[in-house]
Design an enzyme around this catalytic site. Structure first.
Site, PDB file in Angstrom:
ATOM      1  N   TYR A 134       0.210   8.469  -0.253  1.00 24.26           N
ATOM      2  CA  TYR A 134       0.377   7.166   0.404  1.00 24.26           C
ATOM      3  C   TYR A 134      -0.192   7.189   1.833  1.00 24.26           C
ATOM      4  O   TYR A 134      -0.873   6.258   2.268  1.00 24.26           O
ATOM      5  CB  TYR A 134       1.872   6.848   0.408  1.00 24.26           C
ATOM      6  CG  TYR A 134       2.276   5.495   0.908  1.00 24.26           C
ATOM      7  CD1 TYR A 134       2.136   4.354   0.115  1.00 24.26           C
ATOM      8  CD2 TYR A 134       2.850   5.347   2.167  1.00 24.26           C
ATOM      9  CE1 TYR A 134       2.555   3.110   0.575  1.00 24.26           C
ATOM     10  CE2 TYR A 134       3.273   4.117   2.627  1.00 24.26           C
ATOM     11  CZ  TYR A 134       3.119   2.996   1.824  1.00 24.26           C
ATOM     12  OH  TYR A 134       3.541   1.768   2.291  1.00 24.26           O
ATOM     13  N   LYS A 138      -3.160   4.924   3.221  1.00 24.42           N
ATOM     14  CA  LYS A 138      -2.911   3.967   4.313  1.00 24.42           C
ATOM     15  C   LYS A 138      -3.773   4.261   5.537  1.00 24.42           C
ATOM     16  O   LYS A 138      -4.140   3.341   6.261  1.00 24.42           O
ATOM     17  CB  LYS A 138      -1.418   3.953   4.671  1.00 24.42           C
ATOM     18  CG  LYS A 138      -0.533   3.329   3.592  1.00 24.42           C
ATOM     19  CD  LYS A 138      -1.001   1.929   3.199  1.00 24.42           C
ATOM     20  CE  LYS A 138       0.079   1.097   2.536  1.00 24.42           C
ATOM     21  NZ  LYS A 138      -0.433  -0.220   2.068  1.00 24.42           N
TER      22      LYS A 138
HETATM   23  P1  NAI Z   1       7.188  -4.382  -3.001  1.00 23.04           P
HETATM   24  O1  NAI Z   1       7.293  -3.214  -3.908  1.00 23.04           O
HETATM   25  O2  NAI Z   1       8.402  -5.190  -2.736  1.00 23.04           O
HETATM   26  O3  NAI Z   1       6.009  -5.369  -3.455  1.00 23.04           O
HETATM   27  C1  NAI Z   1       4.756  -4.872  -3.838  1.00 23.04           C
HETATM   28  C2  NAI Z   1       4.144  -5.833  -4.818  1.00 23.04           C
HETATM   29  O4  NAI Z   1       2.852  -5.327  -5.191  1.00 23.04           O
HETATM   30  C3  NAI Z   1       4.965  -5.968  -6.119  1.00 23.04           C
HETATM   31  O5  NAI Z   1       5.201  -7.329  -6.401  1.00 23.04           O
HETATM   32  C4  NAI Z   1       4.087  -5.298  -7.156  1.00 23.04           C
HETATM   33  O6  NAI Z   1       4.213  -5.831  -8.467  1.00 23.04           O
HETATM   34  C5  NAI Z   1       2.692  -5.533  -6.579  1.00 23.04           C
HETATM   35  N1  NAI Z   1       1.699  -4.615  -7.134  1.00 23.04           N
HETATM   36  C6  NAI Z   1       1.827  -3.282  -7.324  1.00 23.04           C
HETATM   37  N2  NAI Z   1       0.724  -2.784  -7.904  1.00 23.04           N
HETATM   38  C7  NAI Z   1      -0.120  -3.825  -8.086  1.00 23.04           C
HETATM   39  C8  NAI Z   1      -1.405  -3.946  -8.665  1.00 23.04           C
HETATM   40  N3  NAI Z   1      -2.052  -2.872  -9.169  1.00 23.04           N
HETATM   41  N4  NAI Z   1      -1.992  -5.166  -8.712  1.00 23.04           N
HETATM   42  C9  NAI Z   1      -1.340  -6.247  -8.221  1.00 23.04           C
HETATM   43  N5  NAI Z   1      -0.119  -6.198  -7.665  1.00 23.04           N
HETATM   44  C10 NAI Z   1       0.494  -5.000  -7.612  1.00 23.04           C
HETATM   45  O7  NAI Z   1       6.611  -3.754  -1.629  1.00 23.04           O
HETATM   46  P2  NAI Z   1       6.572  -4.318  -0.125  1.00 23.04           P
HETATM   47  O8  NAI Z   1       7.557  -3.551   0.647  1.00 23.04           O
HETATM   48  O9  NAI Z   1       6.592  -5.794  -0.117  1.00 23.04           O
HETATM   49  O10 NAI Z   1       5.128  -3.771   0.324  1.00 23.04           O
HETATM   50  C11 NAI Z   1       3.984  -4.587   0.450  1.00 23.04           C
HETATM   51  C12 NAI Z   1       2.905  -3.775   1.159  1.00 23.04           C
HETATM   52  O11 NAI Z   1       3.388  -3.331   2.428  1.00 23.04           O
HETATM   53  C13 NAI Z   1       2.482  -2.518   0.391  1.00 23.04           C
HETATM   54  O12 NAI Z   1       1.095  -2.296   0.561  1.00 23.04           O
HETATM   55  C14 NAI Z   1       3.260  -1.425   1.101  1.00 23.04           C
HETATM   56  O13 NAI Z   1       2.666  -0.169   0.936  1.00 23.04           O
HETATM   57  C15 NAI Z   1       3.212  -1.927   2.526  1.00 23.04           C
HETATM   58  N6  NAI Z   1       4.230  -1.383   3.413  1.00 23.04           N
HETATM   59  C16 NAI Z   1       5.562  -1.602   3.167  1.00 23.04           C
HETATM   60  C17 NAI Z   1       6.508  -1.092   4.041  1.00 23.04           C
HETATM   61  C18 NAI Z   1       7.979  -1.289   3.831  1.00 23.04           C
HETATM   62  O14 NAI Z   1       8.768  -0.692   4.612  1.00 23.04           O
HETATM   63  N7  NAI Z   1       8.432  -2.087   2.871  1.00 23.04           N
HETATM   64  C19 NAI Z   1       6.114  -0.318   5.236  1.00 23.04           C
HETATM   65  C20 NAI Z   1       4.693  -0.170   5.393  1.00 23.04           C
HETATM   66  C21 NAI Z   1       3.794  -0.692   4.511  1.00 23.04           C
END
Ligand code: NAI
Length: 253
Positions: free
Chosen positions: A153, A157
């Site tokens: 990851y 990132k």
């Molecule tokens: P989440 O797990 O709640 O939502 C992620 C969404 O991406 C889900 O709806 C999932 O179905 C979708 N997804 C996964 N693989 C996919 C694919 N191959 N094609 C299309 N959609 C896909 O995660 P969250 O927390 O909302 O994270 C969103 C972004 O923010 C991610 O890139 C994550 O790495 C990043 N992030 C999140 C942090 C956190 O603390 N929650 C911190 C830093 C970065």
């Protein structure tokens, strides 16, 4: 009048979490939003909750698959009438220490974050370049700076940050701004799943995260939405290739 009146935005991974928070804010500002996520019915369900007068769309697509990405972008342009903003937000974690990390866990994380951002941006730039206008907001993470158990990851990132800088150089002459946001701890299903994996209650995990950062709270999707709205707006047109840390000061040392 919203800042995104007449604008069309694609947000990947927007069926929930940060993506849905951003989609909601973009829609409040007048944008027509295509919610792209793995499951079409979840994407359509999320799209149906978005506010505003503009038309919204839910599209089932895997950002790591070129054909699926091309179809999603074309459908957005056809059904929503153009494309102005892309947010590469879709993400997954497959955490493990290096000696226990499988090739599948490495490949999946690279495929969704890095290849997904590449494929989506390549498909979108055709439309942006043709109209000499585009805004790309990529999602990095504070984990880019290093985080135990997240070699895959973290590499993806930090890769996003290099991708963002390079596209800033390549696409700037075509009226396209490319920036990234690096969130710290944001309360979503993703961090709740990490709590479960560590055997911690969600509230305890959030309290621990809040105690570790200078502003003494965790972040919420709205915090990322506020930054994304700025970076995707014309107010940020002199900013490109940058990564904005939205982390409550967690990485200040
Ligand atoms: P989440 O797990 O709640 O939502 C992620 C969404 O991406 C889900 O709806 C999932 O179905 C979708 N997804 C996964 N693989 C996919 C694919 N191959 N094609 C299309 N959609 C896909 O995660 P969250 O927390 O909302 O994270 C969103 C972004 O923010 C991610 O890139 C994550 O790495 C990043 N992030 C999140 C942090 C956190 O603390 N929650 C911190 C830093 C970065």
């Amino acid at each position: 009048m919203g800042r995104f009146d007449g604008r069309v935005a694609i947000i990947t991974g927007a069926a929930r979490g940060i993506g849905l928070g951003v989609a909601t804010r973009f829609a409040e500002e007048g944008a027509s939003v295509a919610v792209v996520d793995l499951d079409e019915s979840a994407a359509a369900g999320a799209a149906s909750t978005l506010p505003g007068e503009a038309k919204h769309l839910g599209i089932g697509a895997n950002v790591g698959d070129a054909a699926s990405v091309e179809a999603a972008v074309e459908r957005t342009v056809t059904e929503l009438g153009g494309l102005h903003i892309l947010m590469n937000n879709a993400g997954v974690t497959r955490d493990n220490l290096l000696f226990k990390m499988s090739e599948d866990d490495w490949d999946l994380v690279m495929n969704v974050h890095l290849k997904g951002a590449f494929l989506m941006t390549r498909a979108a730039q055709r439309h942006f370049v043709a109209h000499k206008y585009g805004k790309v907001v990529n999602v990095s993470s504070t984990s880019a700076l290093g985080n135990r158990g997240q070699a895959n990851y973290s590499a993806a990132k930090m890769g996003i940050q290099g991708f963002t800088r390079t596209l800033g150089i390549e696409l700037g002459p075509f009226g396209i701004n490319v920036n990234a946001i690096a969130p710290g701890f944001i309360a979503t299903d993703m961090t709740d799943a990490t709590a479960a994996r560590l055997g911690l209650a969600v509230e305890d995990f959030r309290t621990m995260a809040a105690d570790q950062n200078p502003v003494r709270r965790v972040g919420y999707p709205e915090d990322i939405a506020a930054a994304a709205t700025f970076l995707a707006s014309d107010e940020a047109s002199y900013i490109t290739g940058q990564t904005l840390y939205v982390d409550g000061g967690a990485t200040l040392g």
